[in-house]
Design a protein around this motif. Structure first.
Motif, PDB file in Angstrom:
ATOM      1  N   TRP A 227       0.652  -1.146  -0.043  1.00  0.00           N
ATOM      2  CA  TRP A 227      -0.031   0.096  -0.317  1.00  0.00           C
ATOM      3  C   TRP A 227       0.766   1.255   0.003  1.00  0.00           C
ATOM      4  O   TRP A 227       1.999   1.390   0.645  1.00  0.00           O
ATOM      5  N   LEU A 228       0.355   2.379  -0.511  1.00  0.00           N
ATOM      6  CA  LEU A 228       0.928   3.646  -0.297  1.00  0.00           C
ATOM      7  C   LEU A 228       0.204   4.397   0.533  1.00  0.00           C
ATOM      8  O   LEU A 228      -1.026   4.416   0.794  1.00  0.00           O
ATOM      9  N   LEU A 229       0.775   5.277   1.126  1.00  0.00           N
ATOM     10  CA  LEU A 229       0.082   6.322   1.885  1.00  0.00           C
ATOM     11  C   LEU A 229      -0.637   7.492   1.151  1.00  0.00           C
ATOM     12  O   LEU A 229       0.120   8.043   0.449  1.00  0.00           O
ATOM     13  N   HIS A 230      -1.757   7.548   1.211  1.00  0.00           N
ATOM     14  CA  HIS A 230      -2.810   8.359   0.294  1.00  0.00           C
ATOM     15  C   HIS A 230      -2.906   9.576   1.004  1.00  0.00           C
ATOM     16  O   HIS A 230      -2.784  10.831   0.666  1.00  0.00           O
ATOM     17  N   LYS A 235      -5.038  12.100  14.214  1.00  0.00           N
ATOM     18  CA  LYS A 235      -6.097  11.735  14.958  1.00  0.00           C
ATOM     19  C   LYS A 235      -7.340  11.617  14.744  1.00  0.00           C
ATOM     20  O   LYS A 235      -8.480  11.576  15.136  1.00  0.00           O
ATOM     21  N   VAL A 236      -7.544  11.446  13.190  1.00  0.00           N
ATOM     22  CA  VAL A 236      -8.757  10.932  12.411  1.00  0.00           C
ATOM     23  C   VAL A 236      -8.564   9.664  11.744  1.00  0.00           C
ATOM     24  O   VAL A 236      -9.278   8.760  12.147  1.00  0.00           O
ATOM     25  N   ASP A 237      -7.573   9.401  10.689  1.00  0.00           N
ATOM     26  CA  ASP A 237      -7.557   8.199  10.006  1.00  0.00           C
ATOM     27  C   ASP A 237      -6.383   8.357   9.042  1.00  0.00           C
ATOM     28  O   ASP A 237      -5.574   9.438   8.957  1.00  0.00           O
ATOM     29  N   ILE A 238      -5.921   7.401   8.533  1.00  0.00           N
ATOM     30  CA  ILE A 238      -4.832   6.966   7.574  1.00  0.00           C
ATOM     31  C   ILE A 238      -5.376   6.448   6.383  1.00  0.00           C
ATOM     32  O   ILE A 238      -6.004   5.296   6.858  1.00  0.00           O
ATOM     33  N   GLN A 239      -5.190   6.908   5.214  1.00  0.00           N
ATOM     34  CA  GLN A 239      -5.834   6.205   4.065  1.00  0.00           C
ATOM     35  C   GLN A 239      -4.612   5.958   3.106  1.00  0.00           C
ATOM     36  O   GLN A 239      -3.751   6.395   3.220  1.00  0.00           O
ATOM     37  N   PHE A 240      -4.877   4.535   2.669  1.00  0.00           N
ATOM     38  CA  PHE A 240      -3.790   3.883   1.894  1.00  0.00           C
ATOM     39  C   PHE A 240      -4.622   3.538   0.542  1.00  0.00           C
ATOM     40  O   PHE A 240      -5.842   3.218   0.122  1.00  0.00           O
ATOM     41  N   VAL A 241      -3.624   3.352  -0.570  1.00  0.00           N
ATOM     42  CA  VAL A 241      -4.100   2.975  -1.801  1.00  0.00           C
ATOM     43  C   VAL A 241      -3.196   2.145  -2.214  1.00  0.00           C
ATOM     44  O   VAL A 241      -1.932   2.140  -1.622  1.00  0.00           O
ATOM     45  N   PRO A 242      -3.400   1.109  -3.286  1.00  0.00           N
ATOM     46  CA  PRO A 242      -2.425   0.221  -3.799  1.00  0.00           C
ATOM     47  C   PRO A 242      -1.229   0.789  -4.274  1.00  0.00           C
ATOM     48  O   PRO A 242      -1.274   1.686  -4.987  1.00  0.00           O
ATOM     49  N   PRO A 577     -20.845  -0.827   4.941  1.00  0.00           N
ATOM     50  CA  PRO A 577     -20.892   0.582   5.216  1.00  0.00           C
ATOM     51  C   PRO A 577     -21.080   1.441   4.014  1.00  0.00           C
ATOM     52  O   PRO A 577     -20.818   1.109   2.975  1.00  0.00           O
ATOM     53  N   ASN A 578     -21.501   2.727   4.298  1.00  0.00           N
ATOM     54  CA  ASN A 578     -21.550   3.825   3.479  1.00  0.00           C
ATOM     55  C   ASN A 578     -20.056   4.554   3.379  1.00  0.00           C
ATOM     56  O   ASN A 578     -19.574   4.732   4.316  1.00  0.00           O
ATOM     57  N   VAL A 579     -19.481   4.409   2.155  1.00  0.00           N
ATOM     58  CA  VAL A 579     -17.845   4.725   1.932  1.00  0.00           C
ATOM     59  C   VAL A 579     -17.796   5.845   1.316  1.00  0.00           C
ATOM     60  O   VAL A 579     -16.774   6.394   0.756  1.00  0.00           O
ATOM     61  N   SER A 580     -19.071   6.620   1.046  1.00  0.00           N
ATOM     62  CA  SER A 580     -19.241   7.786   0.112  1.00  0.00           C
ATOM     63  C   SER A 580     -18.282   8.982   0.676  1.00  0.00           C
ATOM     64  O   SER A 580     -17.593   9.508  -0.357  1.00  0.00           O
ATOM     65  N   LYS A 581     -17.734   9.012   1.855  1.00  0.00           N
ATOM     66  CA  LYS A 581     -16.930  10.149   2.348  1.00  0.00           C
ATOM     67  C   LYS A 581     -15.356   9.807   1.896  1.00  0.00           C
ATOM     68  O   LYS A 581     -14.504  10.573   1.770  1.00  0.00           O
ATOM     69  N   TYR A 582     -15.119   8.379   1.492  1.00  0.00           N
ATOM     70  CA  TYR A 582     -13.716   8.161   0.943  1.00  0.00           C
ATOM     71  C   TYR A 582     -13.595   7.932  -0.374  1.00  0.00           C
ATOM     72  O   TYR A 582     -12.516   7.769  -0.935  1.00  0.00           O
ATOM     73  N   GLN A 583     -14.850   8.002  -1.007  1.00  0.00           N
ATOM     74  CA  GLN A 583     -14.683   7.773  -2.552  1.00  0.00           C
ATOM     75  C   GLN A 583     -14.119   9.203  -3.479  1.00  0.00           C
ATOM     76  O   GLN A 583     -14.114  10.163  -3.002  1.00  0.00           O
TER      77      GLN A 583
END
Length: 583
Positions: A227-230, A235-242, A577-583
């Motif tokens: 994964w890459l750090l997106h 204090k909220v989240d960490i998002q990764f992409v392939p 879950p509703n994932v719209s906030k991360y789309q």
């Protein structure tokens, strides 16, 4: 990547760093391996809760000492070798390896065509640099002694040499890493470095360009994992992409989100309200969660939850007082009343389903019941007080450092405090700190007579070898010996030091049967000495949304083996879950 990490469990988190050895008891595992059409790419998003912390402590593989950090680090970086779902050692960046006839020279051949996220080649020199950096005293790697078997380690620690490269680590060509150990440690060497943060390749120029802030520039390179750090929202989240340059099978998911939940239990409510794909189940909710048969699973963790004491701080320099505190606790009552039997009461340091587990182990002073022994505890306290010259009026005030991050843990700590008060007549005060601070302060306890008296944590070794539940923690010179076992002037110090010598012998014994017997004796002595007060070995009780497919049975949130991400996907079947906030 696998990690040896400290964690603070109420209902255990057994994820990447908390290695699952096998399913326990009669676990329920949802059938989420097949069925259901695959959802479109914009729904291939998986949201996992990092519960109990408001943020991670680090993204630097050399500095990881806690589970939350290990979870994120494990997505970004690959290591030399690792463990698969069956706990077998397999190549990660290395395609094969061998040991010379001398038993000390290990040669690892890297896979062809390895690349960082910036497209630059991963080389043996990068791994040599990373290992040397890991061991440099200036790095302050909290688990540096985990590589103390490498030739030159002692000289590096003493300042006799400036680098271990050319002494214990060599890179004779871009695809060959040579590691030389100071003695034949083939009994455990591969287990030791499997998933080790010290074997993560790093680009020297980028690390030295940005110094301690190099992890803030991962978009420029150094990433070798799936994964890459997106995006990192502190204090909220960490998002990764392939990572398109990852050597292994690519994730099917298009985004992985690790969301922080400071208070445990909140993630469970978030799961129920459709915000998460998975969540651990608080003890009071386990019976109800079992009813969700297609979502619930329970796995016995390779984790020990414990209380610990500093041998250099009075009154815990006295073995009988330590034993009294241990035997005053009714572990059966704690596990039943607080955790709703979601765990196994234990005296053990080496957990069940580990190859080194000793079914014949007894508790301190030969006590065999995990219910404790109140009368024996009272007797030992009186004897210990007499030896130390204490009266009730002069007995030191006891303070215990804890991180209270869930209602379950609050209830456990309160119950233990009450048991000590009822049985021993001793009131233990609490020093409540943030979990990351507690873990960060652990190294300062070594050789520190003014450090904390007591603390509560949990431990996962990240490898099944019993060395990492004994020697790694309490050997002479260990950088994880926060209890100061064997490095004190108590009346039992010589016995402790003799046990440390036994550890050194067991470590290098190539006769596996004899070696396990040696560790059984070592563990029994450690338990008698009350190096920890083990409380229980927890199960992970977790829920997965029915739309999550391909999650390995060993997983309780994140996959335990990076290649498994290629099997995980989101389907159109079942609730999601509703994932719209991360789309």
């Amino acid at each position: 990547m696998r990690r040896r990490t400290y964690t603070l469990l109420s209902f255990a988190l057994c994820v990447l760093a908390l290695l699952v050895a096998a399913c326990g008891g009669n676990p329920t595992t949802p059938d989420n391996q097949t069925s259901g059409d695959k959802a479109p790419d914009n729904k291939q998003i998986y949201i996992y809760p990092e519960s109990g912390v408001e943020d991670i402590a680090t993204l630097d593989p050399a500095l990881v000492n806690d589970t939350a950090s290990a979870d994120s680090v494990g997505q970004l970086f690959a290591s030399l070798i690792t463990l698969n779902d069956d706990l077998k050692i397999v190549g990660d960046l290395a395609q094969d390896w061998s040991v010379g006839q001398d038993g000390v020279t290990w040669t690892f051949k890297l896979r062809d065509g390895l690349k960082y996220n910036n497209g630059k080649p991963i080389t043996a020199a990068d791994i040599a640099y990373s290992m040397d950096r890991y061991l440099q005293p200036a790095t302050k790697a909290p688990q540096a002694s985990s590589l103390d078997m490498i030739k030159g380690y002692d000289d590096l620690m003493k300042g006799k040499i400036k680098s271990i490269i050319g002494v214990g680590i060599m890179a004779p060509d871009p695809r060959t890493v040579v590691i030389v150990t100071s003695q034949d440690v083939s009994a455990y060497f591969l287990s030791n470095i499997a998933g080790h943060g010290g074997t993560v390749p790093l680009e020297k120029d980028l690390v030295e360009k940005y110094g301690n802030r190099w992890t803030e520039h991962l978009d420029e390179g150094n990433i070798s994992g799936p994964w890459l750090l997106h995006k990192y929202n502190r204090k909220v989240d960490i998002q990764f992409v392939p990572n398109p340059n990852y050597y292994g099978p690519k994730p099917q998911l298009k985004k992985l989100v690790i969301a922080f939940y400071k208070d445990r239990g909140v993630d469970y409510r978030a799961y129920q309200s459709g915000q998460l794909h998975t969540a651990t189940v608080p003890a009071p909710n386990i019976a109800k969660a079992r009813e969700q048969k297609n979502e619930f699973r329970q796995v016995l963790n390779q984790v020990i939850s414990y209380y610990s004491m500093n041998y250099l701080v009075k009154p815990f320099d006295n073995i009988k007082i330590r034993q009294a505190f241990a035997l005053a606790i009714n572990k059966d009552a704690l596990v039943h009343n607080v955790y709703r039997d979601n765990g196994i009461p234990t005296f053990h340091l080496v957990p069940q389903r580990n190859p080194g587990y000793n079914p014949d182990l007894t508790g301190p002073a030969g006590v065999t019941s995990t219910k404790g022994d109140p009368q024996k505890a009272k007797q030992l306290l009186e004897e210990g007080m007499k030896e130390a010259g204490y009266t009730r009026d002069t007995f030191p005030q006891i303070s215990m450092t804890v991180s209270k991050i869930s209602k379950d843990i609050d209830n456990e700590i309160a119950a233990v405090q009450q048991m000590w008060k009822d049985v021993l007549g001793i009131e233990v005060k609490l020093n409540v700190v943030d979990f990351n601070k507690l873990v960060a302060d652990l190294p300062s306890m070594i050789n520190n007579s003014k450090g904390p008296q007591m603390w509560r944590l949990a431990w996962s070794a990240g490898t099944p070898d019993p060395r990492y539940w004994t020697t790694f923690l309490w050997a002479k010179g260990s950088t994880s010996n926060y209890e100061n076992y064997g490095q004190n002037s108590s009346t039992t110090a010589k016995e402790q030091q003799a046990n440390q010598e036994a550890m050194a012998k067991a470590d290098v014994n190539r006769n596996s049967e004899e070696r396990l017997k040696q560790y059984h004796q070592i563990e029994q002595q450690l338990v008698n000495d009350v190096v920890w007060i083990p409380i229980y070995q927890p199960y992970s009780a977790v829920l997965f949304k029915p739309c999550v497919k391909g999650m390995p049975k060993e997983a309780t949130g994140l996959v335990p083996y990076s290649h498994d991400w290629s099997q995980v996907y989101i389907s159109n079947s079942g609730s999601c879950p509703n994932v719209s906030k991360y789309q």
